[in-house]
Motif scaffolding. Structure first.
Motif, PDB file in Angstrom:
ATOM      1  N   ARG A  69      -7.281  -9.692 -13.298  1.00  0.00           N
ATOM      2  CA  ARG A  69      -6.981  -9.282 -11.927  1.00  0.00           C
ATOM      3  C   ARG A  69      -7.856 -10.116 -11.002  1.00  0.00           C
ATOM      4  O   ARG A  69      -9.091 -10.049 -11.081  1.00  0.00           O
ATOM      5  N   GLN A  71      -8.688 -10.930  -7.082  1.00  0.00           N
ATOM      6  CA  GLN A  71      -8.582 -10.452  -5.704  1.00  0.00           C
ATOM      7  C   GLN A  71      -9.051 -11.580  -4.797  1.00  0.00           C
ATOM      8  O   GLN A  71     -10.246 -11.862  -4.705  1.00  0.00           O
ATOM      9  N   ASN A  74      -9.284 -10.020   1.334  1.00  0.00           N
ATOM     10  CA  ASN A  74      -8.863  -8.743   1.912  1.00  0.00           C
ATOM     11  C   ASN A  74      -9.265  -8.624   3.381  1.00  0.00           C
ATOM     12  O   ASN A  74      -9.527  -7.525   3.880  1.00  0.00           O
ATOM     13  N   TYR A  79      -6.065  -5.444  -1.051  1.00  0.00           N
ATOM     14  CA  TYR A  79      -5.462  -6.475  -1.890  1.00  0.00           C
ATOM     15  C   TYR A  79      -4.072  -6.009  -2.332  1.00  0.00           C
ATOM     16  O   TYR A  79      -3.858  -4.832  -2.593  1.00  0.00           O
ATOM     17  N   LYS A  80      -3.127  -6.951  -2.416  1.00  0.00           N
ATOM     18  CA  LYS A  80      -1.757  -6.600  -2.803  1.00  0.00           C
ATOM     19  C   LYS A  80      -1.173  -7.720  -3.651  1.00  0.00           C
ATOM     20  O   LYS A  80      -1.288  -8.889  -3.294  1.00  0.00           O
ATOM     21  N   ALA A 115      -3.713 -10.456  -4.057  1.00  0.00           N
ATOM     22  CA  ALA A 115      -4.257 -10.313  -5.411  1.00  0.00           C
ATOM     23  C   ALA A 115      -3.136 -10.587  -6.397  1.00  0.00           C
ATOM     24  O   ALA A 115      -1.962 -10.632  -6.043  1.00  0.00           O
ATOM     25  N   ILE A 146      -8.732  -1.082  -8.874  1.00  0.00           N
ATOM     26  CA  ILE A 146      -7.502  -0.902  -8.137  1.00  0.00           C
ATOM     27  C   ILE A 146      -7.577   0.441  -7.421  1.00  0.00           C
ATOM     28  O   ILE A 146      -8.420   1.275  -7.745  1.00  0.00           O
ATOM     29  N   HIS A 150      -7.384   0.034  -1.756  1.00  0.00           N
ATOM     30  CA  HIS A 150      -8.255  -1.075  -2.173  1.00  0.00           C
ATOM     31  C   HIS A 150      -7.471  -2.238  -2.778  1.00  0.00           C
ATOM     32  O   HIS A 150      -7.570  -3.377  -2.309  1.00  0.00           O
ATOM     33  N   ASP A 151      -6.681  -1.990  -3.822  1.00  0.00           N
ATOM     34  CA  ASP A 151      -5.900  -3.029  -4.497  1.00  0.00           C
ATOM     35  C   ASP A 151      -4.671  -2.361  -5.089  1.00  0.00           C
ATOM     36  O   ASP A 151      -4.782  -1.466  -5.928  1.00  0.00           O
TER      37      ASP A 151
END
Length: 431
Positions: A69, A71, A74, A79-80, A115, A146, A150-151
């Motif tokens: 993962r 990131q 942000n 994060y996406k 992310a 996550i 946040h993510d």
């Protein structure tokens, strides 16, 4: 692993996607005279996670899997980005895809950063029960890396609604009972019955179609009668073809990991889908089209080419073979830098991935809002909102491209990077 998959994987990794996205970033950064300090920040990822975790297989053996993962940034919000299950997943691929997500969400005007990640795995080798355990164990290992604020992961290559449902359930199970319902939007792309959005399944492909439609309008072209080819006949490729066919365009060539087929008279999209469903998801053996060699796909005579498979498929080795005058990038990073320069020199136009396939992340934002606010949106509402949003983004990219006399990719990157630059300048850098 299937021979064709090995060839596509090798092609995708021949020149790393991270090298490609950095080259694209630097080109745009030079053009907009990006603040050198912000350039330093945006050229690297905020966080890069490599997670190794054990999972018991159906036969009782334990296998160790490697998950990633990354990131990237942000500055504009949580994060996406998606999670893919594929042999090509590694830290460099995740870094490249995460950076592209940062530009994509910024360009779309969403309150998200970028992310990406996944597991280095060939999912076809595992049972459904094993994939569930692998997914749940990976989610548990990710822990608080996550979260809905946040993510927020989403589906990507070889992951789907079911994968997201497993992730959401596992993540919510780690929370106190009173907090579980507040964490449903930890992922998007869930089944409709589990908090998913109506139309999320077609959003990316519909967005590809809309961008082609908007481009045709700008060029005073009627899509009826136009010929198009699609690389990848999964979710994105199918829906893009479906909507183009409804507009009167003709599908004349398709390629997946196992075969390349062509019919200059046209291939019925729904008929091909039904055939592939009865053939383990493959188009191989479809009798209403001719079979070609794999490296002949881009030579098929067509007006529009939609690469909707893996990255680095259009390169300096095959760009000169492309007959189409429009490339609509349904995949992430399907065209490398050198290939793009060759195409642009020939007058071929490219709707870049960060714009062309952004329908998926825009719809993910709608799902996130729906869960967050306790709302339910109907399919017609979703598609209407998606078209309105994408038209605004397309117009912005088109106008910037025309005003600055630059490619649509450079225009898209410039808009995205400038938005993040403004955020950093306005807020400053802590401390």
């Amino acid at each position: 692993m299937n021979k064709r998959i090995i060839e596509m994987v090798t092609k995708e990794k021949k020149k790393g996607m991270f090298e490609n996205v950095i080259q694209q970033f630097n080109t745009a950064a030079d053009q907009i005279n990006l603040n050198p300090n912000i350039r330093k920040i945006l050229s690297i990822s905020n966080n890069e996670l490599i997670i190794r975790f054990p999972v018991k297989m159906d036969n009782g053996d334990v296998e160790i899997f490697t998950g990633y993962r990354v990131q990237h940034n942000n500055a504009l919000g949580p994060y996406k980005g998606g999670l893919r299950y594929h042999p090509t997943v590694d830290i460099d691929a995740a870094k490249a895809l995460a950076m592209w997500m940062t530009w994509k969400t910024s360009l779309a005007g969403l309150p998200y950063g970028g992310a990406k990640g996944g597991i280095q795995i060939d999912p076809s080798k595992y049972s459904q029960a094993e994939l569930e355990r692998i997914t749940r164990r990976f989610t548990y290992a990710l822990g608080e890396n996550i979260g809905p604020e946040h993510d927020i992961p989403a589906p990507d290559v070889n992951t789907n609604q079911q994968t997201m449902a497993w992730i959401a359930d596992t993540y919510m199970s780690t929370k106190a009972p009173s907090e579980r319902s507040k964490n449903q939007h930890v992922v998007t792309g869930k089944p409709v019955g589990s908090g998913g959005l109506e139309g999320r399944d077609r959003a990316t492909g519909y967005g590809v179609f809309l961008n082609i439609k908007f481009w045709a309008e700008k060029n005073n072209l009627n899509l009826s009668g136009k010929k198009f080819i699609v690389q990848g006949f999964g979710n994105v490729g199918y829906w893009a073809a479906y909507f183009l066919e409804k507009e009167g365009a003709h599908l004349v060539g398709v390629q997946d990991a196992y075969a390349t087929i062509s019919n200059e008279e046209g291939i019925d999209v729904e008929d091909l889908l039904n055939y592939s469903k009865s053939n383990d998801g493959m188009i191989k053996g479809y009798t209403k089209a001719s079979t070609l060699l794999q490296d002949q796909f881009f030579e098929i005579s067509a007006d529009i080419c939609i690469p909707a498979a893996l990255g680095n498929q259009i390169t300096d080795e095959n760009a000169d073979k492309i007959k189409a005058y429009l490339i609509a990038e349904g995949a992430n990073g399907p065209t490398n830098y050198e290939g793009e320069q060759m195409l642009l020199a020939r007058g071929v136009q490219i709707i870049p991935d960060v714009l062309c396939n952004s329908g998926g992340v825009i719809a993910s934002y709608f799902e996130w809002l729906q869960n967050r606010n306790g709302e339910l949106w109907l399919l017609d509402e979703v598609l209407e909102k998606l078209e309105k949003k994408l038209r605004t983004v397309f117009e912005n990219v088109w106008d910037t491209s025309q005003e600055r006399n630059i490619s649509m990719r450079n225009a898209a990157f410039s808009i995205a990077i400038e938005r993040i630059e403004r955020a950093y300048i306005q807020r400053g850098i802590f401390p």
